[in-house]
Design an enzyme around this catalytic site. Structure first.
Site, PDB file in Angstrom:
ATOM      1  N   PHE A 153     109.624  23.332  73.931  1.00 51.47           N
ATOM      2  CA  PHE A 153     108.362  23.325  74.679  1.00 51.47           C
ATOM      3  C   PHE A 153     108.308  22.027  75.471  1.00 51.47           C
ATOM      4  O   PHE A 153     108.345  20.940  74.888  1.00 51.47           O
ATOM      5  CB  PHE A 153     107.152  23.424  73.751  1.00 51.47           C
ATOM      6  N   ASP A 238     112.903  14.188  75.380  1.00 45.59           N
ATOM      7  CA  ASP A 238     111.485  14.494  75.522  1.00 45.59           C
ATOM      8  C   ASP A 238     110.798  14.091  74.220  1.00 45.59           C
ATOM      9  O   ASP A 238     110.791  14.825  73.239  1.00 45.59           O
ATOM     10  CB  ASP A 238     111.291  15.988  75.803  1.00 45.59           C
ATOM     11  N   LYS A 267     100.987  12.068  75.239  1.00 43.10           N
ATOM     12  CA  LYS A 267     100.182  12.382  74.056  1.00 43.10           C
ATOM     13  C   LYS A 267      99.604  11.139  73.389  1.00 43.10           C
ATOM     14  O   LYS A 267      98.588  10.615  73.808  1.00 43.10           O
ATOM     15  CB  LYS A 267     100.985  13.240  73.071  1.00 43.10           C
TER      16      LYS A 267
END
Length: 463
Positions: A153, A238, A267
């Site tokens: 994702f 990532d 985040k």
């Protein structure tokens, strides 16, 4: 003059009872229906650290943390003070024909944690950071290909979505970005075959996959880095979910002694208040994108280096350092994984507990006993992965723990608590999971009555 200041708190209090109706009318009605169906529409009123409080004042332990955003907890006082200081400062924010002091400070402090990289590009989100990585990789290498892993994702914007193989997200939005291919996670032979064409600009990988909390083999990430070097491909980690201490190291790649060419962060860097993303990379790559004065703004984003976002990032890093949250994530995570793993032999529906630090996956699987197998198969036929809702819903309703499955159709519940959770919180988690999993092995029982309701809803939806 009359006081015309806006009382946002008063507005929240005045309209909070209408939150669902407003969202159904003006925003996402389907999300409102989902929350009501599974009983999550409790009307949260306040957040402090690792806890949420509903309209009745009940306290919940948040193991979702906004999909990993609240690493330092909700409304941390140091973060609030930092943001207030910016608002009170009259800084010359976003002049654009100037450079940002706070962006320089945040870049400097990030690179102290990743000393083998030299440059930082700021963006507004994780997905926007992935988009920048795609552009930088293609621009720096002159190659079109991007390789990613199945079950990954990376975001839902077009470039990021092109790196994923999840039909649930892709359906209706194709065709996507050309030149993007996937290999199986942990498959070095497939990666070498893909890179051997020397047409691949970058290989992008989550060190631990967020969907499923899938762990790399000890050989995979070092091997991938070596293959990228061999074939002139940029290796991108990532770390949007795994970074900033989540796994018990500042970056998850540190567990495998890997030094990527790019590291993507977002985040947790935001502190939960002001979105921010950061791409860290080597000077040799960065200088091929911004290679002369008339290309100084060849890629950018209007709000990316705004002072509020930069202050949020600086404050978050300071809290993590001062409160030793990376070390705390390692310690609490190891204790919690051990406690949950000890349950596995006692429950046939509980398959495995895995993860690093406070990124933990609890996987369930098909039982062997006939009575449980029949009930499991009924749920799976109606909707793959539905069994996990028989765990998450009672955890929420009966034990005041907020968590969710790790992806569409997944049999894994993912724990992403704030890094500030205590030993008492871990005991709360352990006892609650033990109670709910034990109940799931009783057929018939209250949990399987819930299962029948969920099956009925799934059948109506498919009809």
């Amino acid at each position: 003059m009359p006081d015309s200041s806006l009382d946002v708190f008063g507005l929240f209090v005045e309209r909070q009872a209408q939150r669902s109706s407003m969202h159904a009318r003006h925003l996402n009605e389907q999300l409102v229906r989902v929350l009501k169906t599974i009983g999550y529409d409790v009307g949260f009123q306040k957040g402090q650290g690792q806890y949420l409080f509903d309209r009745d004042g009940a306290r919940y332990l948040d193991l979702l943390s906004g999909f990993g955003v609240f690493a330092i907890g909700r409304n941390h006082p140091a973060l609030r003070l930092a943001l207030k200081s910016v608002l009170d400062s009259d800084f010359p924010n976003l002049v654009q024909l100037d450079v940002s002091t706070l962006a320089g400070v945040l870049a400097e402090r990030l690179l102290e944690h990743v000393p083998y990289l030299d440059k930082v590009f700021f963006a507004n989100s994780g997905a926007e950071t992935v988009e920048a990585a795609i552009k930088f990789a293609r621009g720096a290498t002159g190659r079109p290909g991007i390789v990613s892993c199945s079950h990954s994702f990376h975001g839902l914007s077009y470039g990021a979505l092109s790196l994923m193989d999840d039909a649930n997200f892709r359906s209706g939005f194709e065709p996507l970005l050309p030149g993007c291919t996937q290999i199986h996670f942990n498959d070095l032979a497939a990666l070498e075959q893909a890179l051997s064409s020397r047409q691949v600009a970058a290989f992008i990988v989550e060190p631990i996959q967020g969907k499923g909390v899938n762990m790399p083999t000890d050989e995979f990430l070092p091997g991938a880095a070596a293959l990228c070097k061999k074939y002139g491909t940029i290796f991108i980690a990532d770390e949007i979910q795994t970074g900033i201490g989540r796994t018990g190291k500042f970056l998850a790649v540190e567990h495998w002694n890997v030094e990527p060419d790019m590291v993507l962060l977002a985040k947790a860097l935001s502190g939960g208040h002001v979105p921010v993303g950061a791409l860290l990379t080597r000077k040799s790559i960065f200088d091929k994108i911004f290679n002369q004065m008339d290309r100084a703004v060849v890629h950018g984003s209007t709000f990316a280096k705004n002072d509020m976002a930069m202050a949020a990032g600086i404050a978050t890093l300071d809290v993590i350092k001062q409160e030793k949250l990376v070390e705390q994530a390692a310690k609490r995570g190891a204790e919690l994984r051990l406690a949950l793993t000890r349950m596995v032999p006692g429950y046939e529906l509980l398959k495995e507990v895995r993860g690093k630090g406070l990124m933990i996956g609890i996987e369930f699987g098909p039982p062997k006993s006939l009575k449980l197998k029949a009930s499991w198969n009924l749920l799976e036929t109606a909707n793959k992965g539905l069994f996990c809702q028989l765990i998450t819903v009672p955890l929420f309703k009966d034990h005041k723990i907020l968590t969710q499955v790790s992806g569409h159709g997944s049999h894994t519940i993912k724990l992403l608590p704030p890094l500030v959770i205590t030993e008492e919180d871990c005991t709360w988690i352990e006892k609650s999971f033990d109670d709910v999993i034990a109940a799931s092995h009783k057929v018939p029982g209250a949990i399987w009555s819930l299962g029948k309701t969920l099956v009925d809803n799934a059948v109506r939806k498919s009809a």
